[in-house]
Design a protein around this motif. Structure first.
Motif, PDB file in Angstrom:
ATOM      1  N   SER A 160       0.818  -1.186   0.000  1.00 47.18           N
ATOM      2  CA  SER A 160       0.000   0.000   0.000  1.00 47.18           C
ATOM      3  C   SER A 160       0.869   1.261   0.000  1.00 47.18           C
ATOM      4  O   SER A 160       1.908   1.321   0.650  1.00 47.18           O
ATOM      5  N   TRP A 161       0.403   2.250  -0.778  1.00 53.21           N
ATOM      6  CA  TRP A 161       1.056   3.557  -0.803  1.00 53.21           C
ATOM      7  C   TRP A 161       0.363   4.518   0.166  1.00 53.21           C
ATOM      8  O   TRP A 161       0.551   5.737   0.065  1.00 53.21           O
ATOM      9  N   ASP A 162      -0.388   3.978   1.096  1.00 56.05           N
ATOM     10  CA  ASP A 162      -1.123   4.801   2.065  1.00 56.05           C
ATOM     11  C   ASP A 162      -0.203   5.145   3.233  1.00 56.05           C
ATOM     12  O   ASP A 162      -0.339   4.631   4.345  1.00 56.05           O
ATOM     13  N   GLN A 163       0.736   6.053   2.963  1.00 53.94           N
ATOM     14  CA  GLN A 163       1.798   6.386   3.923  1.00 53.94           C
ATOM     15  C   GLN A 163       1.381   7.571   4.795  1.00 53.94           C
ATOM     16  O   GLN A 163       1.444   8.715   4.356  1.00 53.94           O
ATOM     17  N   HIS A 164       0.982   7.308   6.002  1.00 51.12           N
ATOM     18  CA  HIS A 164       0.536   8.379   6.887  1.00 51.12           C
ATOM     19  C   HIS A 164       1.605   8.746   7.916  1.00 51.12           C
ATOM     20  O   HIS A 164       2.015   9.897   8.007  1.00 51.12           O
ATOM     21  N   THR A 165       2.033   7.796   8.707  1.00 54.53           N
ATOM     22  CA  THR A 165       2.923   8.127   9.822  1.00 54.53           C
ATOM     23  C   THR A 165       4.397   7.846   9.534  1.00 54.53           C
ATOM     24  O   THR A 165       5.253   8.290  10.287  1.00 54.53           O
ATOM     25  N   HIS A 166       4.696   7.125   8.465  1.00 52.61           N
ATOM     26  CA  HIS A 166       6.092   6.832   8.122  1.00 52.61           C
ATOM     27  C   HIS A 166       6.307   7.127   6.639  1.00 52.61           C
ATOM     28  O   HIS A 166       6.698   6.256   5.863  1.00 52.61           O
ATOM     29  N   HIS A 167       6.052   8.370   6.282  1.00 53.67           N
ATOM     30  CA  HIS A 167       6.048   8.754   4.874  1.00 53.67           C
ATOM     31  C   HIS A 167       7.362   8.410   4.180  1.00 53.67           C
ATOM     32  O   HIS A 167       7.375   7.715   3.158  1.00 53.67           O
ATOM     33  N   ARG A 168       8.464   8.881   4.720  1.00 53.42           N
ATOM     34  CA  ARG A 168       9.745   8.692   4.048  1.00 53.42           C
ATOM     35  C   ARG A 168      10.133   7.219   3.968  1.00 53.42           C
ATOM     36  O   ARG A 168      10.540   6.713   2.912  1.00 53.42           O
TER      37      ARG A 168
ATOM     38  N   GLY B   4      -2.624   5.820  -8.989  1.00 55.00           N
ATOM     39  CA  GLY B   4      -3.459   5.289  -7.917  1.00 55.00           C
ATOM     40  C   GLY B   4      -4.739   6.081  -7.796  1.00 55.00           C
ATOM     41  O   GLY B   4      -5.046   6.939  -8.624  1.00 55.00           O
ATOM     42  N   GLU B   5      -5.503   5.818  -6.710  1.00 59.86           N
ATOM     43  CA  GLU B   5      -6.825   6.421  -6.589  1.00 59.86           C
ATOM     44  C   GLU B   5      -6.777   7.905  -6.250  1.00 59.86           C
ATOM     45  O   GLU B   5      -7.756   8.616  -6.413  1.00 59.86           O
ATOM     46  N   PHE B   6      -5.671   8.387  -5.746  1.00 56.37           N
ATOM     47  CA  PHE B   6      -5.416   9.819  -5.545  1.00 56.37           C
ATOM     48  C   PHE B   6      -3.960   9.967  -5.149  1.00 56.37           C
ATOM     49  O   PHE B   6      -3.176   9.021  -5.269  1.00 56.37           O
ATOM     50  N   GLY B   7      -3.562  11.160  -4.720  1.00 56.65           N
ATOM     51  CA  GLY B   7      -2.184  11.402  -4.315  1.00 56.65           C
ATOM     52  C   GLY B   7      -2.102  11.786  -2.854  1.00 56.65           C
ATOM     53  O   GLY B   7      -3.001  11.480  -2.059  1.00 56.65           O
ATOM     54  N   ARG B   8      -1.016  12.497  -2.500  1.00 57.08           N
ATOM     55  CA  ARG B   8      -0.803  12.885  -1.106  1.00 57.08           C
ATOM     56  C   ARG B   8      -0.320  14.336  -1.060  1.00 57.08           C
ATOM     57  O   ARG B   8       0.368  14.805  -1.967  1.00 57.08           O
ATOM     58  N   PRO B   9      -0.670  15.059   0.014  1.00 56.13           N
ATOM     59  CA  PRO B   9      -0.143  16.420   0.179  1.00 56.13           C
ATOM     60  C   PRO B   9       1.338  16.371   0.530  1.00 56.13           C
ATOM     61  O   PRO B   9       1.870  15.336   0.918  1.00 56.13           O
ATOM     62  N   GLY B  10       2.001  17.501   0.385  1.00 56.21           N
ATOM     63  CA  GLY B  10       3.434  17.552   0.629  1.00 56.21           C
ATOM     64  C   GLY B  10       3.800  17.713   2.092  1.00 56.21           C
ATOM     65  O   GLY B  10       2.975  18.075   2.930  1.00 56.21           O
ATOM     66  N   LEU B  11       5.069  17.432   2.381  1.00 60.07           N
ATOM     67  CA  LEU B  11       5.660  17.687   3.698  1.00 60.07           C
ATOM     68  C   LEU B  11       6.565  18.903   3.600  1.00 60.07           C
ATOM     69  O   LEU B  11       6.996  19.296   2.519  1.00 60.07           O
TER      70      LEU B  11
ATOM     71  N   THR C  99       1.495  12.327   6.370  1.00 59.27           N
ATOM     72  CA  THR C  99       0.782  12.883   5.221  1.00 59.27           C
ATOM     73  C   THR C  99      -0.637  12.353   5.204  1.00 59.27           C
ATOM     74  O   THR C  99      -0.951  11.357   5.844  1.00 59.27           O
ATOM     75  N   GLY C 100      -1.486  13.033   4.440  1.00 62.19           N
ATOM     76  CA  GLY C 100      -2.879  12.625   4.309  1.00 62.19           C
ATOM     77  C   GLY C 100      -3.210  12.252   2.878  1.00 62.19           C
ATOM     78  O   GLY C 100      -2.376  11.726   2.144  1.00 62.19           O
ATOM     79  N   HIS C 101      -4.452  12.520   2.464  1.00 62.54           N
ATOM     80  CA  HIS C 101      -4.937  12.195   1.128  1.00 62.54           C
ATOM     81  C   HIS C 101      -5.113  13.482   0.334  1.00 62.54           C
ATOM     82  O   HIS C 101      -5.523  14.507   0.878  1.00 62.54           O
ATOM     83  N   ASN C 102      -4.847  13.421  -0.959  1.00 69.03           N
ATOM     84  CA  ASN C 102      -5.071  14.580  -1.821  1.00 69.03           C
ATOM     85  C   ASN C 102      -5.715  14.115  -3.121  1.00 69.03           C
ATOM     86  O   ASN C 102      -5.044  13.538  -3.980  1.00 69.03           O
ATOM     87  N   PHE C 103      -7.014  14.370  -3.256  1.00 66.38           N
ATOM     88  CA  PHE C 103      -7.731  13.992  -4.473  1.00 66.38           C
ATOM     89  C   PHE C 103      -7.925  15.179  -5.412  1.00 66.38           C
ATOM     90  O   PHE C 103      -8.451  15.022  -6.507  1.00 66.38           O
ATOM     91  N   ARG C 104      -7.486  16.366  -4.980  1.00 65.87           N
ATOM     92  CA  ARG C 104      -7.700  17.569  -5.785  1.00 65.87           C
ATOM     93  C   ARG C 104      -6.581  17.823  -6.795  1.00 65.87           C
ATOM     94  O   ARG C 104      -6.747  18.625  -7.702  1.00 65.87           O
ATOM     95  N   GLY C 105      -5.458  17.140  -6.615  1.00 69.95           N
ATOM     96  CA  GLY C 105      -4.360  17.310  -7.561  1.00 69.95           C
ATOM     97  C   GLY C 105      -3.328  16.222  -7.366  1.00 69.95           C
ATOM     98  O   GLY C 105      -2.714  16.134  -6.301  1.00 69.95           O
ATOM     99  N   PHE C 106      -3.155  15.358  -8.361  1.00 72.15           N
ATOM    100  CA  PHE C 106      -2.177  14.275  -8.242  1.00 72.15           C
ATOM    101  C   PHE C 106      -1.696  13.877  -9.635  1.00 72.15           C
ATOM    102  O   PHE C 106      -2.036  14.545 -10.627  1.00 72.15           O
ATOM    103  N   THR C 107      -0.907  12.808  -9.711  1.00 70.17           N
ATOM    104  CA  THR C 107      -0.188  12.476 -10.942  1.00 70.17           C
ATOM    105  C   THR C 107      -0.502  11.071 -11.439  1.00 70.17           C
ATOM    106  O   THR C 107      -0.599  10.133 -10.653  1.00 70.17           O
TER     107      THR C 107
END
Length: 448
Positions: free
Chosen positions: A306-314, A350-357, A366-374
């Motif tokens: 999973s690319w659902d990286q919340h608490t260990h982003h790096r 994927g289904e969306f992206g993630r905001p930056g750090l 990090t959280g979820h970002n569906f408003r702008g991704f790649t």
């Protein structure tokens, strides 16, 4: 082909009358189903023959891979926390996390203006695959299978690798013959994954054929009296396809015939230096995708998460990139070397992206970002070394060249010679299509 006299006599021992069964089989000749998986000519000139979809479930962190947002000025805003470089003759910005994929910069068509309707995983993942967020609908691969058929009558037109979510491969209200064939479901290791019940040594091939002919004669008789025979006809064709697959699929799944050098390039069996991902799974997926593409499978989906990286982003981002970078590059290498890349549309996202750090973010969350991704595309007639659309300075939302999932679907269908507004199926009193009532827009700027 009708059942043999021996089969009919054997059936009488189960309580059937021979004369009744004989009459039944004669009637079944009038109900022969057509081969709906036969290869079809698309209505417009296709740029690609097939699709390989590299599905990165969970929300890849696009700002640290493909959407470079440099940290400038005294006040550090959220953005890219890994170094980027310009790659290839095109000067495409790609992160140092992807050294192997970077070699293909001049083949990549990067869409930095993607957006979706929700930041919830389940709903957005469903919309990515089927166009709708809440209801079960045919997946993209099923629609393509329905629209084009299969190039190889001994293999499915749609194969889904390493997934536990039926929404990835369902045909929903389309006949079941258009559904994807899942290989490696529910976390099963790809090293042992196969197609269920593809082997059987209890009967000879001729005996299997006679047995299936008898069963199919019963199915066709039943279909004659059904108010809606389409589902049963789909089952009939699925059984015929399964029989043909027994002589073709096992050899394709056997990667032991590949050279040690090939297995090394795809990182099959290689251990990771960080994280807990298993690169042998994804490397084997990429290798199988190349083999299936060569064999004429129309739509091949690979799943990595999973690319659902919340608490260990790096940490988790580095692990995911290490697990996927080299295998994807090896797949692109082989497709190009074998003359398949021009006719194969490769899709990554994927289904969306993630905001930056921010660089000094100690929380590393990090959280979820569906408003702008790649997303990125390669092959299939798209522009290489090209970036379409952009997000704002922090990557929080798409502001130019916006592309919705409906637009992406319309564009993929267009690349295959299909018109999204004409590819329909009548169900429950109305015509349905992948891009829904709202429709989509073909992003013509992506094509060379």
């Amino acid at each position: 082909m009708l059942p043999t006299r021996r089969q009919l006599l054997q059936a009488t021992s189960c309580g059937f009358g021979y004369l009744a069964l004989s009459a039944l089989c004669q009637q079944s000749l009038q109900a022969e189903a057509t081969n709906t998986l036969a290869q079809k000519v698309p209505p417009i000139r296709p740029r690609a023959k097939r699709v390989i979809f590299l599905c990165m479930s969970g929300g890849p962190a696009q700002l640290d891979m493909f959407d470079y947002k440099p940290q400038t000025g005294q006040k550090k805003h959220p953005g890219s926390v890994y170094p980027f470089r310009q790659r290839g003759e095109s000067g495409l910005w790609i992160s140092d996390l992807l050294p192997e994929t970077s070699r293909h910069a001049d083949n990549l068509c990067v869409i930095n203006g993607m957006y979706a309707d929700t930041g919830n995983h389940a709903q957005s993942f469903l919309q990515l695959h089927s166009g709708e967020r809440l209801r079960s609908r045919p997946s993209l691969g099923a629609w393509i299978n329905y629209g084009l058929g299969t190039e190889n009558q001994n293999l499915p037109g749609f194969i889904s690798l390493h997934t536990s979510k039926p929404s990835v491969y369902t045909s929903a209200f389309l006949p079941p013959v258009y559904a994807g064939t899942p290989i490696g479901v529910n976390g099963e290791s790809m090293s042992t994954a196969s197609i269920n019940n593809i082997r059987g040594e209890h009967l000879t091939r001729d005996d299997k054929r006679r047995q299936l002919d008898f069963v199919q004669s019963l199915n066709r008789q039943h279909a004659q009296h059904s108010p809606d025979p389409s589902q049963l006809e789909g089952v009939i064709e699925s059984m015929e396809l399964a029989f043909r697959m027994q002589s073709t699929a096992p050899a394709l799944l056997d990667t032991s015939t590949e050279s040690e050098e090939t297995l090394r390039r795809y990182r099959v069996g290689k251990s990771l230096s960080v994280g807990t991902c298993t690169p042998s799974d994804f490397g084997r997926q990429c290798l199988l995708a190349r083999r299936f593409a060569e064999a004429g499978v129309r739509f091949i989906e690979l799943n990595h998460g999973s690319w659902d990286q919340h608490t260990h982003h790096r940490r988790d981002l580095e692990a995911n990139c290490e697990a996927t970078d080299a295998p994807i590059a090896a797949l692109l290498d082989d497709l190009e070397m074998r003359g398949l890349l021009d006719e194969t549309l490769v899709v990554w996202g994927g289904e969306f992206g993630r905001p930056g750090l921010t660089p000094d973010d100690g929380k590393n969350e990090t959280g979820h970002n569906f408003r702008g991704f790649t997303f990125w595309l390669a092959g299939g007639g798209v522009k290489g070394g090209y970036v379409h659309g952009k997000t704002d300075e922090t990557g929080s939302r798409a502001v130019e060249g916006k592309v919705h999932f409906r637009d992406l679907h319309a564009t993929i269908l267009h690349a295959l010679g299909l018109q999204h507004d004409q590819l329909t199926f009548h169900h429950e009193g109305r015509d349905h299509r992948l891009t829904g009532p709202e429709g989509g827009k073909v992003v013509s700027e992506l094509f060379a």
